[in-house]
Design a protein around this motif. Structure first.
Motif, mmCIF file in Angstrom:
data_model
loop_
_atom_site.group_PDB
_atom_site.id
_atom_site.type_symbol
_atom_site.label_atom_id
_atom_site.label_comp_id
_atom_site.label_asym_id
_atom_site.label_seq_id
_atom_site.Cartn_x
_atom_site.Cartn_y
_atom_site.Cartn_z
ATOM 1 N N GLN A 82 -3.906 -49.209 43.944
ATOM 2 C CA GLN A 82 -4.319 -48.135 43.047
ATOM 3 C C GLN A 82 -5.820 -47.937 43.224
ATOM 4 O OE1 GLN A 82 -2.478 -46.149 40.837
ATOM 5 N NE2 GLN A 82 -4.417 -45.031 40.627
ATOM 6 N N MET A 83 -6.207 -46.713 43.554
ATOM 7 C CA MET A 83 -7.613 -46.406 43.799
ATOM 8 C C MET A 83 -8.068 -45.329 42.816
ATOM 9 S SD MET A 83 -7.760 -46.440 47.958
ATOM 10 C CE MET A 83 -6.852 -44.908 48.127
ATOM 11 N N ASN A 84 -9.059 -45.660 42.025
ATOM 12 C CA ASN A 84 -9.595 -44.741 41.023
ATOM 13 C C ASN A 84 -11.055 -44.410 41.327
ATOM 14 O OD1 ASN A 84 -7.127 -44.924 39.582
ATOM 15 N ND2 ASN A 84 -7.864 -46.740 38.512
ATOM 16 N N SER A 85 -11.535 -43.354 40.707
ATOM 17 C CA SER A 85 -12.940 -42.949 40.855
ATOM 18 C C SER A 85 -13.339 -42.888 42.327
ATOM 19 C CB SER A 85 -13.854 -43.924 40.095
ATOM 20 O OG SER A 85 -13.508 -43.977 38.736
ATOM 21 N N LEU A 86 -12.527 -42.225 43.108
ATOM 22 C CA LEU A 86 -12.761 -42.192 44.550
ATOM 23 C C LEU A 86 -14.033 -41.435 44.898
ATOM 24 C CD1 LEU A 86 -9.086 -41.765 45.676
ATOM 25 C CD2 LEU A 86 -10.602 -43.604 46.379
ATOM 26 N N LYS A 87 -14.669 -41.897 45.970
ATOM 27 C CA LYS A 87 -15.928 -41.330 46.442
ATOM 28 C C LYS A 87 -15.755 -40.851 47.879
ATOM 29 C CE LYS A 87 -18.286 -44.977 43.836
ATOM 30 N NZ LYS A 87 -19.219 -46.131 43.923
ATOM 31 N N PRO A 88 -16.574 -39.923 48.331
ATOM 32 C CA PRO A 88 -16.475 -39.486 49.729
ATOM 33 C C PRO A 88 -16.580 -40.641 50.714
ATOM 34 C CG PRO A 88 -17.812 -37.943 48.500
ATOM 35 C CD PRO A 88 -17.521 -39.089 47.572
ATOM 36 N N GLU A 89 -17.344 -41.659 50.393
ATOM 37 C CA GLU A 89 -17.478 -42.809 51.291
ATOM 38 C C GLU A 89 -16.233 -43.682 51.341
ATOM 39 O OE1 GLU A 89 -19.551 -41.883 48.829
ATOM 40 O OE2 GLU A 89 -20.440 -43.632 47.815
ATOM 41 N N ASP A 90 -15.238 -43.384 50.513
ATOM 42 C CA ASP A 90 -13.959 -44.076 50.611
ATOM 43 C C ASP A 90 -13.061 -43.467 51.682
ATOM 44 O OD1 ASP A 90 -14.004 -44.351 47.042
ATOM 45 O OD2 ASP A 90 -14.412 -45.952 48.490
ATOM 46 N N THR A 91 -13.495 -42.378 52.273
ATOM 47 C CA THR A 91 -12.716 -41.738 53.327
ATOM 48 C C THR A 91 -12.544 -42.685 54.506
ATOM 49 O OG1 THR A 91 -13.417 -39.512 52.706
ATOM 50 C CG2 THR A 91 -12.681 -39.841 54.982
ATOM 51 N N ALA A 92 -11.291 -42.931 54.879
ATOM 52 C CA ALA A 92 -10.983 -43.888 55.933
ATOM 53 C C ALA A 92 -9.469 -43.903 56.156
ATOM 54 C CB ALA A 92 -11.460 -45.292 55.558
ATOM 55 N N VAL A 93 -9.071 -44.607 57.199
ATOM 56 C CA VAL A 93 -7.658 -44.956 57.366
ATOM 57 C C VAL A 93 -7.448 -46.297 56.681
ATOM 58 C CG1 VAL A 93 -5.799 -45.456 58.971
ATOM 59 C CG2 VAL A 93 -7.503 -43.684 59.528
ATOM 60 N N TYR A 94 -6.458 -46.356 55.820
ATOM 61 C CA TYR A 94 -6.173 -47.558 55.045
ATOM 62 C C TYR A 94 -4.946 -48.261 55.632
ATOM 63 C CZ TYR A 94 -9.606 -46.300 51.551
ATOM 64 O OH TYR A 94 -10.785 -46.014 50.908
#
Length: 124
Positions: A82-94
């Motif tokens: 669960q990912m909350n308060s996402l930021k542009p720097e969270d952009t990635a392949v998970y």
């Protein structure tokens, strides 16, 4: 041996939330430690969080603390992020990863099994 498939990625605005799933094949998935990693373009793979096979123990990288939560449902052979308060720097392949140990494990070389990854893009 397990086969892992991630899902739940997509495009989300900054401040939004996503829940990633890691579905596993295999009857003994409950005996596998599982982790989530991510890799952004041009960057090394980064550890985010890991969970032991009984979900009794979890571990978070500083970048994930307070915003990301790992959980698992062994009856469904699935681990969630669960990912909350996402930021542009969270952009990635998970990616999710698993290994036949109690865990949690935090280094990518400790995991034998990996999914194909799911793209998360956070727009500003």
């Amino acid at each position: 041996q397990v086969h892992l498939v991630e899902s739940g990625g997509g495009l989300v605005q900054a401040g939004g939330s996503l829940r990633l799933s890691c579905a596993a094949s295999g009857r003994t998935f409950s005996r596998y430690a599982v982790a989530w990693f991510r890799q952004a373009p041009g960057k090394e793979r980064e550890f985010l969080t890991a969970i032991s096979w009984s979900a009794g123990n979890t571990y978070y990288a500083d970048s994930a603390k307070g915003r990301f939560t790992i959980s698992r449902d062994n009856a469904k052979n699935t681990v969630y992020l669960q990912m909350n308060s996402l930021k542009p720097e969270d952009t990635a392949v998970y990616y999710c990863a698993a290994d036949y140990v109690y865990g949690p494990l935090i280094f990518d070389y400790e995991y034998d099994y990996w999914g194909q990854g799911t793209q998360v893009t956070v727009s500003s």
